[in-house]
Enzyme design. Structure first.
Site, mmCIF file in Angstrom:
data_model
loop_
_atom_site.group_PDB
_atom_site.id
_atom_site.type_symbol
_atom_site.label_atom_id
_atom_site.label_comp_id
_atom_site.label_asym_id
_atom_site.label_seq_id
_atom_site.Cartn_x
_atom_site.Cartn_y
_atom_site.Cartn_z
ATOM 1 N N GLU A 198 13.264 -58.238 12.017
ATOM 2 C CA GLU A 198 14.663 -58.308 11.594
ATOM 3 C C GLU A 198 15.146 -59.759 11.471
ATOM 4 O O GLU A 198 16.025 -60.067 10.679
ATOM 5 C CB GLU A 198 15.550 -57.548 12.587
ATOM 6 C CG GLU A 198 16.567 -56.656 11.921
ATOM 7 C CD GLU A 198 17.299 -55.746 12.897
ATOM 8 O OE1 GLU A 198 17.582 -56.151 14.033
ATOM 9 O OE2 GLU A 198 17.589 -54.600 12.518
ATOM 10 N N HIS A 228 -10.960 -48.486 18.473
ATOM 11 C CA HIS A 228 -11.518 -47.285 17.852
ATOM 12 C C HIS A 228 -10.608 -46.795 16.734
ATOM 13 O O HIS A 228 -10.633 -45.632 16.363
ATOM 14 C CB HIS A 228 -11.700 -46.201 18.913
ATOM 15 C CG HIS A 228 -12.510 -46.679 20.074
ATOM 16 N ND1 HIS A 228 -13.866 -46.489 20.161
ATOM 17 C CD2 HIS A 228 -12.170 -47.401 21.165
ATOM 18 C CE1 HIS A 228 -14.323 -47.054 21.268
ATOM 19 N NE2 HIS A 228 -13.317 -47.614 21.903
ATOM 20 N N LYS A 257 23.495 -49.944 5.643
ATOM 21 C CA LYS A 257 24.496 -49.182 6.409
ATOM 22 C C LYS A 257 25.705 -48.842 5.529
ATOM 23 O O LYS A 257 26.244 -47.746 5.595
ATOM 24 C CB LYS A 257 24.983 -49.998 7.617
ATOM 25 C CG LYS A 257 24.104 -49.870 8.861
ATOM 26 C CD LYS A 257 24.796 -50.557 10.050
ATOM 27 C CE LYS A 257 23.934 -50.531 11.299
ATOM 28 N NZ LYS A 257 24.568 -51.232 12.441
#
Lengths: 429, 429
Positions: free
Chosen positions: A280, A301, A415
């Site tokens: 951010e 793995h 937003k």
């Protein structure tokens, strides 16, 4: 000696040349940060400036919650969620989690109907407190979760509900501040000059963490130590600035992904917190290293194959604590049918250290640039130190990259768009 | 209609041109996969070929474990761990986890001494079974964890210990097979022609998942459905092949990172499983998309900023299930002091859907290429379908990229180096 060491596998004359322009910028950025004129850099001095009264208030309310509840429900998202969760996961036992505290549950960090329904059901027959944390007070996820939990608290506790709700919010304004004031909830202030992702070591993170049983005095002590040690302007003596230089040098050489790697499973949310902090702060203006994480040996793995042999777009940053809480020895076996007796004098953590060494060797041979961050012990002091270190390094690193570490224009834009869309969708039906 | 839909935000004439060379290769790769000569492609037909007897044996042992134990301890790493864990996390309730089954704990997937010590302590006063899963039988993490847990099982259950240990291992060879045979443990076979990361829908994943209370018949039914639908050679009608084409086209256009995004927190380990599948299958010969993941809306407050505004090296793949287990309505408030009554007819999942729509709109406007994978419902059937889909897509995608989907030379090289280092380090002390 510093409480954190930083080393690399690419420290040569080419590094000196590539680092030159970054080193040259450090003094002026350093002074700019220290002067803090109009910048949200309150977090820089917060650990040092926190008063005994402020700490006592957190501890007193934490003790009250532990006495009167089985569970603390923390409502928050982003910076109001990740830091506390990260500290709690890093320092709590893996299985018997609540020996010195009580259970802490997080909600309001997602929009899953299944999650919130089952969370509320899990509170039946248990006593609880709420800690609603939101700087703005208007973030969707935490606001609607708070509406639900607040009504449930009123159903459960009636007139005494207000005593069980603690609001942590902006020190001056916002809808949560207004509600808390009108309803008589106790409040913790988030200083105006501390942004969400830099707020963990304030009451935002400290109250939930204290309730979970972690020693916040040690956590603050570590952060304070870091605040003092990392006030050094000389990059050679400031590990945060060194880290900022190294990652910018590697980015300038064409590496696109920074892979933070640890060898203790409990650090998974420290990784998530780190991803938010750097992603951010730096991911703007079409710039920035993409922050990704692995937990070894598990991910040897999984992504291990890619790191060793895949597209060479990444470098690795190993985050390592030498000592951890507990250890276990490989037992001897008379039968030895698994042929592992050659390890039977070793402990798991010793083998884990050998794996760390082997992984760094193998990835170095595979051509992967590596930064190593080493701390002495996985405890509250060093986690406090580390978080401060990362915040300071992040601020410096973003300025070296040429972006503002403290804004989030993409989140704000999204937003705003989201709120518009919600109004359209809700009035359409 | 297929049980899975795939769409993109970049379906134009340029896509047709860029996809041409991949489309041309599909028929021959398809035939090569179907012929399976010498290739480890047993997983392709495994869901269809699994017999009622095989399924009954898993269910019978699962029921025995549920009757006689409080917890099943699964020992495994990589492909012997991630698949079962992923299914369990995706389909279990978030809080009251064990309504139709018992608790399943995983160990042997890391080397933390703290983790294994606290795990063993958590077994005190509880009845348990072990399921040790290892194709080779010699992977370090699971081997030493098995040594510890096996001795503890013998301490706890004496001569009856062998009845409580189930070994899932290679059908022909390996040290775990030898031990199980000598000690009289019951065994499940992993077919020779199924590699670790393609083994989830065999006994490897099915036994732990059944014990946790999930309907493995539905899971297999979904996988079987996918096996039939995705046998189609025509890429226009085969969603797995379409996905393989899309991601290769984007990679050829210079995108380096594929970000798998979901909107339900329980899918976090499906993401981890996907990262292993694609990272280990494609990350070789200096090639491959770097697989990363986000869980929205949580990570809109973290990596969201980077995706929207940062370095444009990534594309997003949205994995979405329309219906989920439960939902919760936003309550109405007389006071409306949080000003959210405009949402009070909506449920959390409806808002979550609007967020998904808004996120895709915002990221599209930000220039991010998007692939959407949509399924009807988050349940065992569709998880089975999805996992098969991803495996088939991965095999095709790796061949289109020009790498072998079934080997892991980097992991083998590193394992060899690690064993040498361990011998040196253990004999030195």
């Amino acid at each position: 000696m510093s409480h954190l060491q930083i080393t690399t596998n690419f420290d040569d004359s080419r590094l000196e040349a590539d680092a030159l322009k970054y080193r040259a910028s450090i003094p002026s950025i350093h002074r700019f940060l220290e002067e803090k004129v109009g910048e949200p850099t309150g977090w820089l001095d917060a650990p040092v400036e926190m008063t005994t009264d402020q700490i006592d208030r957190i501890l007193n309310i934490s003790n009250e919650i532990k006495r009167n509840a089985d569970v603390l429900v923390v409502i928050g998202v982003g910076g109001s969620y990740l830091g506390a969760k990260a500290i709690q996961e890093a320092l709590s036992p893996y299985f018997k989690k609540h020996e010195n505290g009580i259970e802490v549950l997080y909600v309001g960090y997602n929009l899953s109907g299944t999650y919130i329904k089952q969370l509320v059901e899990s509170l039946e027959n248990r006593e609880f407190y709420l800690n609603v944390i939101s700087k703005s007070g208007s973030t969707m996820e935490s606001s609607i979760a708070f509406r639900v939990l607040r009504q449930y608290t009123q159903e459960r506790y009636g007139l005494k509900a207000a005593q069980r709700i603690i609001a942590t919010t902006d020190s001056e304004k916002g809808v949560l501040r207004e509600i808390a004031h009108a309803q008589g909830y106790r409040q913790f202030d988030i200083p105006k000059n501390i942004g969400g992702r830099y707020s963990t070591l304030t009451s935002v993170g400290l109250l939930p963490v204290a309730v979970s049983g972690i020693d916040i005095l040690q956590l603050l002590e570590g952060a304070k130590r870091a605040a003092i040690e990392l006030k050094e302007m000389n990059a050679e003596k400031n590990t945060a600035y060194l880290y900022a230089i190294y990652r910018n040098v590697l980015h300038s050489r064409g590496y696109q992904v920074e892979l933070l790697a640890s060898f203790e499973p409990g650090l998974r949310f420290i990784h998530e917190w780190w991803k938010q902090l750097f992603g951010e702060s730096e991911g703007k203006d079409k710039k920035g290293l993409f922050p990704a994480t692995v937990n070894y040996s598990t991910d040897l793995h999984s992504l291990g194959q890619y790191v060793q042999d895949g597209n060479p777009i990444l470098f690795e940053t190993f985050l390592h604590f030498k000592d951890v809480a507990e250890d276990f020895s490989i037992p001897y076996s008379l039968l030895d049918d698994d042929r592992l007796n050659y390890l039977s004098k070793k402990s798991f953590n010793e083998i884990n250290q050998i794996y760390k060494k082997g992984t760094i060797l193998a990835h170095s041979e595979g051509g992967v640039p590596i930064i190593q961050i080493d701390l002495k012990r996985l405890d509250a002091f060093h986690i406090g130190y580390l978080m401060y270190f990362f915040m300071k390094a992040c601020a410096m690193s973003a300025y070296l990259l040429g972006v503002d570490p403290f804004d989030q224009p993409g989140v704000e834009a999204y937003k705003k768009k989201m709120t518009e869309l919600l109004v359209v969708e809700t009035t359409a039906n």
